[in-house]
Design an enzyme around this catalytic site. Structure first.
Site, PDB file in Angstrom:
ATOM      1  CD  GLU A  88      -3.235  -1.084   1.909  1.00 49.86           C
ATOM      2  OE1 GLU A  88      -3.318  -0.203   2.779  1.00 49.86           O
ATOM      3  OE2 GLU A  88      -4.149  -1.906   1.699  1.00 49.86           O
ATOM      4  CD  GLU A  90      -3.681  -5.979   2.829  1.00 48.40           C
ATOM      5  OE1 GLU A  90      -4.582  -5.243   3.291  1.00 48.40           O
ATOM      6  OE2 GLU A  90      -2.461  -5.778   3.010  1.00 48.40           O
TER       7      GLU A  90
HETATM    8  O1  AHR Z   1      -5.386  -6.053   6.625  1.00 49.05           O
HETATM    9  C1  AHR Z   1      -5.346  -4.918   7.430  1.00 49.05           C
HETATM   10  C2  AHR Z   1      -4.656  -3.751   6.754  1.00 49.05           C
HETATM   11  O2  AHR Z   1      -5.415  -3.342   5.659  1.00 49.05           O
HETATM   12  C3  AHR Z   1      -3.300  -4.017   6.170  1.00 49.05           C
HETATM   13  O3  AHR Z   1      -2.285  -3.903   7.106  1.00 49.05           O
HETATM   14  C4  AHR Z   1      -3.174  -2.935   5.147  1.00 49.05           C
HETATM   15  O4  AHR Z   1      -2.335  -3.300   4.079  1.00 49.05           O
HETATM   16  C5  AHR Z   1      -4.608  -2.684   4.720  1.00 49.05           C
HETATM   17  O5  AHR Z   1      -4.921  -1.349   4.714  1.00 49.05           O
END
Ligand code: AHR
Length: 512
Positions: A193, A316
């Site tokens: 991210e 994710e």
């Molecule tokens: O999964 C939780 C968080 O969500 C992670 O650390 C991040 O990459 C995303 O914003």
């Protein structure tokens, strides 16, 4: 009218779903596309109780463990054939300095986990412990390197520590720490991210940095890195475009992060266990947005990479709700209901159906965080409805993809509608065909009648996951309220496969 569906499946052919709606379902047996097992990957961050109190127990814990790694959790994940595990974050990855997590545990420095609850991280779970866990799980490690606050040298040395077989400064330290041979880690994330918690960069700036970090993260003998660039947040198509234009084939994969927020409001996301039909509907609508995101990001990637060499890595995904009342808001602990199972089944169908481009995905997160597979409380462990979906769908791992086209009946709430039915199919190496069907409609069953003319099959069996209420959950006092059971709603009738798909259910059929 939408209740009675007649679904006719033929090879490369046309299907009918109810008297009015013509549905096309194509099963192309010549197709060589494989559903990568890595779509069924998972994610374990130093966040809340995922690592500590999840995978990793206290030194003198009476919970059965091997070297402090919890055995019931390992056994459960082995049962669903976990193919890979991402670590150490997430946001945590860009603040993690790997050298703090090696060597004698009592000498490891502590740090503050500023992203997640401001708790003290004692670094007792580090590189060796993570790779021991992967070894026990028999899965591939996917390590996310620190671009946000780490140096190029730091990342380069981590790769040398993990992968170099010979005499070198890092290999020597590794041996002193008890590991002679390299692990040969290949999945390698270059930041996380980077548009947000990983450094708040612009896409152009990140792609330049990517090239620096990725250049010095070397390929050592027997361990060619699959470098994975930090990709877009949801519908940030410019990020994907910039990465494809500037990085191109210098990466193995490009990530996409997308979370399903029930209410669309990050400040009040909605409860994991208490929601009405309107909120369920908006949750599923948001979940189905993954189809649009994957389609549009893939189209951009196709422009630069028509041969589809660069993977879209959805590392994710999952539902993100408010935390369970009374728990630390920074720990992201949430319960998991039948609704979560429908999200998992639907999202995995989407990934299967895009397996030409989506080669890897990681549900967030494995234990005690967000859409978890497993919840733990002291020595107790609960397998969530989401876990049971991964158990049902494991038959698709590395199986030949069978494309399906059809028109779904609608699930309507007020003036809004979404497709009620989603499906994916594959054929495994023994020739068995698996069809996973999800009915999102909580009130109406779907009747399917499918002509499998041209396919040789004699028997159909199946399993189902459903429950009386969408809000039903598994708890520590009632851990098996929702679990897979035998499905008897499918039969062979002449040449037809007939299925009565109950409302709010996920069914996986096996045809032999
Ligand atoms: O999964 C939780 C968080 O969500 C992670 O650390 C991040 O990459 C995303 O914003």
């Amino acid at each position: 009218m939408k209740k009675l569906l007649l679904l006719i499946i033929t090879l490369g052919s046309t299907i009918y779903v109810n008297a009015q709606t013509e549905v096309k379902l194509t099963i192309n047996q010549a197709n060589e596309q494989v559903i990568s097992k890595h779509i069924y990957g998972h994610f374990s961050e130093h966040l809340g109780r995922c690592i500590y109190d999840g995978f990793w127990v206290d030194e003198n814990s009476s919970i059965p463990n091997k070297g402090r790694i919890r055995l019931d959790v390992v056994d459960a994940l082995k049962k669903i054939n976990i193919p890979n595990l991402r670590w150490p974050g997430g946001c945590f990855a860009d603040e993690y300095h790997w050298r703090d997590g090696i060597g004698p545990r009592n000498q490891r420095p502590k740090m503050v986990n500023t992203n997640w609850g401001g708790v003290t991280e004692d670094n007792s779970f580090g590189t060796h412990e993570f790779l021991e866990l992967c070894d026990m799980l028999k899965c591939e490690p996917y390590v996310a390197g620190n671009v946000g606050s780490g140096t190029v040298e730091e990342m380069a040395k981590w790769v040398e520590y993990l992968n170099f077989d010979g005499v070198s400064p890092m290999a020597t330290i590794r041996a002193q720490n008890g590991r002679e041979k390299p692990w040969k880690v290949t999945f390698w994330g270059v930041g996380n991210e980077s548009w947000g918690c990983g450094g708040h960069m612009t896409a152009d700036y990140y792609t330049d940095l990517y090239k620096r970090y990725a250049t010095y993260a070397r390929d050592y003998a027997g361990a060619p890195l699959k470098r994975i660039a930090s990709g877009a947040n949801a519908d940030d198509y410019n990020w994907t475009e910039t990465c494809m234009k500037n990085i191109g084939s210098r990466m193995w994969g490009l990530t996409l992060h997308y979370y399903t927020i029930p209410t669309n409001n990050w400040k009040a996301k909605g409860s994991a266990t208490q929601f009405n039909e309107e909120e369920y509907f908006s949750t599923m609508k948001n979940c189905l947005k993954m189809e649009e995101l994957v389609t549009k990001h893939s189209a951009i990637m196709d422009k630069y990479d028509p041969k589809k060499k660069v993977a879209l890595v959805v590392d994710e995904w999952g539902i993100w709700t408010d935390v369970e009342p009374g728990t630390n808001p920074g720990f992201l602990y949430q319960q998991n209901s039948l609704r979560d199972a429908l999200i998992a089944g639907t999202t995995l169908n989407i990934f299967n159906n895009h397996s030409d481009r989506v080669k890897m995905a990681n549900l967030a997160q494995t234990v005690n965080v967000l859409q978890a597979l497993i919840l733990t409380e002291k020595d107790k462990m609960v397998l969530t409805p989401t876990y049971h979906i991964f158990d049902l769908y494991k038959v698709h791992q590395d199986a030949k993809y069978l494309p399906i086209a059809f028109t779904s009946p609608e699930y309507i709430v007020g003036n809004n509608k979404i497709p009620a039915l989603n499906v994916s199919a594959s054929q495994d190496s023994t020739g068995a065909i698996h069809i996973s069907l999800v009915n999102l409609d909580p009130k109406n069953k779907i009747s399917l009648s499918t002509d499998l003319d041209g396919l040789k099959w004699k028997t159909v069996t199946g399993q189902i996951l459903t429950s009386a209420k969408l809000t039903d959950i598994n708890t520590f006092s009632n851990p098996d309220k929702i679990r897979n059971s035998k499905f008897s709603g499918a039969k062979k009738s002449g040449n037809l496969l007939k299925v009565e798909l109950p409302s709010q259910s996920v069914v996986v059929l096996e045809l032999k």
